[in-house]
Design a protein around this motif. Sequence first.
Motif, mmCIF file in Angstrom:
data_model
loop_
_atom_site.group_PDB
_atom_site.id
_atom_site.type_symbol
_atom_site.label_atom_id
_atom_site.label_comp_id
_atom_site.label_asym_id
_atom_site.label_seq_id
_atom_site.Cartn_x
_atom_site.Cartn_y
_atom_site.Cartn_z
ATOM 1 N N ASP A 1 1.461 10.575 -4.195
ATOM 2 C CA ASP A 1 0.847 11.964 -3.167
ATOM 3 C C ASP A 1 -0.587 11.955 -2.734
ATOM 4 O O ASP A 1 -0.804 12.848 -1.655
ATOM 5 N N ILE A 2 -1.336 10.800 -3.050
ATOM 6 C CA ILE A 2 -2.619 10.461 -2.833
ATOM 7 C C ILE A 2 -2.751 9.662 -1.204
ATOM 8 O O ILE A 2 -3.110 10.209 -0.443
ATOM 9 N N VAL A 3 -1.674 8.827 -1.208
ATOM 10 C CA VAL A 3 -1.378 8.228 0.234
ATOM 11 C C VAL A 3 -0.544 9.213 1.050
ATOM 12 O O VAL A 3 -0.790 9.287 2.241
ATOM 13 N N LEU A 4 -0.119 10.790 0.805
ATOM 14 C CA LEU A 4 0.634 11.185 1.113
ATOM 15 C C LEU A 4 -0.734 11.942 2.129
ATOM 16 O O LEU A 4 -0.803 12.200 3.245
ATOM 17 N N LEU B 1 2.600 6.599 7.730
ATOM 18 C CA LEU B 1 2.838 6.001 6.768
ATOM 19 C C LEU B 1 3.375 4.687 6.715
ATOM 20 O O LEU B 1 2.840 3.556 5.680
ATOM 21 N N GLN B 2 3.958 4.180 8.229
ATOM 22 C CA GLN B 2 4.242 2.980 7.878
ATOM 23 C C GLN B 2 3.834 2.173 8.589
ATOM 24 O O GLN B 2 2.966 1.513 7.462
ATOM 25 N N LEU C 1 -0.354 -2.027 6.948
ATOM 26 C CA LEU C 1 -1.642 -3.060 6.973
ATOM 27 C C LEU C 1 -2.042 -2.507 5.151
ATOM 28 O O LEU C 1 -3.435 -3.654 4.839
ATOM 29 N N GLU C 2 -1.979 -2.297 4.184
ATOM 30 C CA GLU C 2 -2.043 -2.219 3.016
ATOM 31 C C GLU C 2 -1.665 -3.543 1.906
ATOM 32 O O GLU C 2 -1.301 -3.997 2.561
ATOM 33 N N ALA D 1 3.411 3.018 -2.786
ATOM 34 C CA ALA D 1 3.310 4.545 -2.729
ATOM 35 C C ALA D 1 3.683 4.888 -1.134
ATOM 36 O O ALA D 1 4.481 5.997 -1.443
ATOM 37 N N CYS D 2 2.732 3.703 -0.530
ATOM 38 C CA CYS D 2 3.669 4.327 1.146
ATOM 39 C C CYS D 2 5.143 4.621 1.354
ATOM 40 O O CYS D 2 5.026 5.255 2.238
#
Length: 88
Positions: A11-14, A37-38, A43-44, A52-53
């Motif tokens: 939910d946070i990354v969203l 998100l992709q 990049l994460e 999470a993404c």
Amino acid sequence: MTRFEDKRLTDIVLGEAILALLSEGDPITPYSLIEKLQLMAVLEKMAFRKQACTSAIIEVRSSLMAQSSEYGSFQPGNEYPSGSKMIH
């Protein structure tokens, strides 16, 4: 991590993706959200945030599929299913 923590991080990354789209002035559609998100996942550096993404992408796609079956034809690039009414 527990299932609750995984869901919370998803939910946070969203939310971060939505805020990024807003700050960039981009439209917020399921497709732009998936694209953001992709990019975030690529990049994460931290594996748990990358996951999470990926979970958030799956969630948005599942929502699209549910809308598609509920409203009938829902084509990419069409932000709203046929017959839906935009509120604002």
